[in-house]
Scaffold this motif. Structure first.
Motif, PDB file in Angstrom:
ATOM      1  N   ALA A  68       0.831  -1.207   0.000  1.00 58.78           N
ATOM      2  CA  ALA A  68       0.000   0.000   0.000  1.00 58.78           C
ATOM      3  C   ALA A  68       0.864   1.254   0.000  1.00 58.78           C
ATOM      4  N   PRO A  69       1.689   1.446  -1.029  1.00 58.86           N
ATOM      5  CA  PRO A  69       2.575   2.614  -1.042  1.00 58.86           C
ATOM      6  C   PRO A  69       1.818   3.937  -1.037  1.00 58.86           C
ATOM      7  N   GLU A  70       0.576   3.928  -1.522  1.00 59.62           N
ATOM      8  CA  GLU A  70      -0.206   5.159  -1.560  1.00 59.62           C
ATOM      9  C   GLU A  70      -0.570   5.665  -0.170  1.00 59.62           C
ATOM     10  N   LEU A  71      -0.368   4.833   0.852  1.00 61.31           N
ATOM     11  CA  LEU A  71      -0.657   5.243   2.218  1.00 61.31           C
ATOM     12  C   LEU A  71       0.559   5.837   2.917  1.00 61.31           C
ATOM     13  N   ALA A  72       1.720   5.760   2.294  1.00 60.00           N
ATOM     14  CA  ALA A  72       2.947   6.284   2.897  1.00 60.00           C
ATOM     15  C   ALA A  72       2.976   7.799   2.827  1.00 60.00           C
ATOM     16  N   THR A  73       3.773   8.393   3.694  1.00 61.53           N
ATOM     17  CA  THR A  73       4.032   9.829   3.669  1.00 61.53           C
ATOM     18  C   THR A  73       5.536  10.007   3.775  1.00 61.53           C
ATOM     19  N   PRO A  74       6.163  10.617   2.783  1.00 62.88           N
ATOM     20  CA  PRO A  74       5.586  11.110   1.531  1.00 62.88           C
ATOM     21  C   PRO A  74       5.194   9.952   0.619  1.00 62.88           C
ATOM     22  N   VAL A  75       4.273  10.231  -0.288  1.00 64.83           N
ATOM     23  CA  VAL A  75       3.770   9.213  -1.208  1.00 64.83           C
ATOM     24  C   VAL A  75       4.855   8.906  -2.245  1.00 64.83           C
ATOM     25  N   PRO A  76       5.258   7.640  -2.362  1.00 63.51           N
ATOM     26  CA  PRO A  76       6.317   7.286  -3.316  1.00 63.51           C
ATOM     27  C   PRO A  76       5.812   7.245  -4.756  1.00 63.51           C
ATOM     28  N   SER A  77       6.718   7.436  -5.662  1.00 62.39           N
ATOM     29  CA  SER A  77       6.400   7.355  -7.082  1.00 62.39           C
ATOM     30  C   SER A  77       6.121   5.908  -7.470  1.00 62.39           C
ATOM     31  N   PRO A  78       5.170   5.683  -8.355  1.00 64.22           N
ATOM     32  CA  PRO A  78       4.907   4.330  -8.846  1.00 64.22           C
ATOM     33  C   PRO A  78       5.854   3.910  -9.974  1.00 64.22           C
ATOM     34  N   CYS A  79       6.772   4.781 -10.362  1.00 66.38           N
ATOM     35  CA  CYS A  79       7.682   4.484 -11.467  1.00 66.38           C
ATOM     36  C   CYS A  79       8.498   3.220 -11.177  1.00 66.38           C
ATOM     37  N   VAL A  80       8.565   2.343 -12.184  1.00 66.82           N
ATOM     38  CA  VAL A  80       9.353   1.118 -12.069  1.00 66.82           C
ATOM     39  C   VAL A  80      10.448   1.075 -13.143  1.00 66.82           C
ATOM     40  N   SER A  81      10.725   2.231 -13.747  1.00 67.64           N
ATOM     41  CA  SER A  81      11.764   2.367 -14.779  1.00 67.64           C
ATOM     42  C   SER A  81      11.522   1.459 -15.972  1.00 67.64           C
ATOM     43  N   LEU A  82      10.277   1.257 -16.311  1.00 66.99           N
ATOM     44  CA  LEU A  82       9.886   0.527 -17.502  1.00 66.99           C
ATOM     45  C   LEU A  82       8.926   1.431 -18.261  1.00 66.99           C
ATOM     46  N   CYS A  83       9.482   2.335 -19.034  1.00 66.21           N
ATOM     47  CA  CYS A  83       8.687   3.378 -19.683  1.00 66.21           C
ATOM     48  C   CYS A  83       8.269   2.925 -21.077  1.00 66.21           C
ATOM     49  N   LYS A  84       6.988   2.561 -21.185  1.00 66.34           N
ATOM     50  CA  LYS A  84       6.430   2.146 -22.471  1.00 66.34           C
ATOM     51  C   LYS A  84       4.991   2.630 -22.502  1.00 66.34           C
ATOM     52  N   MET A  85       4.744   3.631 -23.322  1.00 62.78           N
ATOM     53  CA  MET A  85       3.398   4.193 -23.403  1.00 62.78           C
ATOM     54  C   MET A  85       2.503   3.296 -24.250  1.00 62.78           C
ATOM     55  N   ASP A  86       1.318   3.048 -23.760  1.00 52.07           N
ATOM     56  CA  ASP A  86       0.311   2.287 -24.482  1.00 52.07           C
ATOM     57  C   ASP A  86      -0.540   3.286 -25.255  1.00 52.07           C
ATOM     58  N   ALA A  87      -0.468   3.259 -26.565  1.00 48.72           N
ATOM     59  CA  ALA A  87      -1.164   4.235 -27.403  1.00 48.72           C
ATOM     60  C   ALA A  87      -2.678   4.139 -27.269  1.00 48.72           C
ATOM     61  N   GLU A  88      -3.191   2.945 -27.073  1.00 49.99           N
ATOM     62  CA  GLU A  88      -4.637   2.766 -26.959  1.00 49.99           C
ATOM     63  C   GLU A  88      -5.161   3.284 -25.621  1.00 49.99           C
TER      64      GLU A  88
END
Length: 80
Positions: A13-33
């Motif tokens: 539950a990282p969204e409950l932490a303070t400060p809120v951590p980034s969800p980035c996992v260093s796998l950057c691939k945009m889904d066009a759809e």
């Protein structure tokens, strides 16, 4: 006693932490759809705004990520 506003929360539950951590996992691939990153499930707008956003905004993004998670089949999306 520890400060309750500075609690580290386990990975479930990282969204409950303070400060809120980034969800980035260093796998950057945009889904066009779907128009979000297949690594972190954020939109370009969410990614751009993240570094200047407050924790309320970040928790809102995490809520959207949780909503998006069931819609993604990672096995199908990452096949070559």
């Amino acid at each position: 006693m520890s400060d309750p506003t500075n609690l580290a929360v386990p990975g479930a539950a990282p969204e409950l932490a303070t400060p809120v951590p980034s969800p980035c996992v260093s796998l950057c691939k945009m889904d066009a759809e779907r128009r979000y990153c297949m690594g972190c499930l954020r939109t370009i707008e969410e990614i751009v705004n993240w570094s200047k956003a407050d924790d309320d905004y970040k928790r809102g993004v995490w809520a959207e990520i949780r909503r998006r998670e069931p819609t993604v089949d990672f096995d199908d999306d990452f096949q070559q």
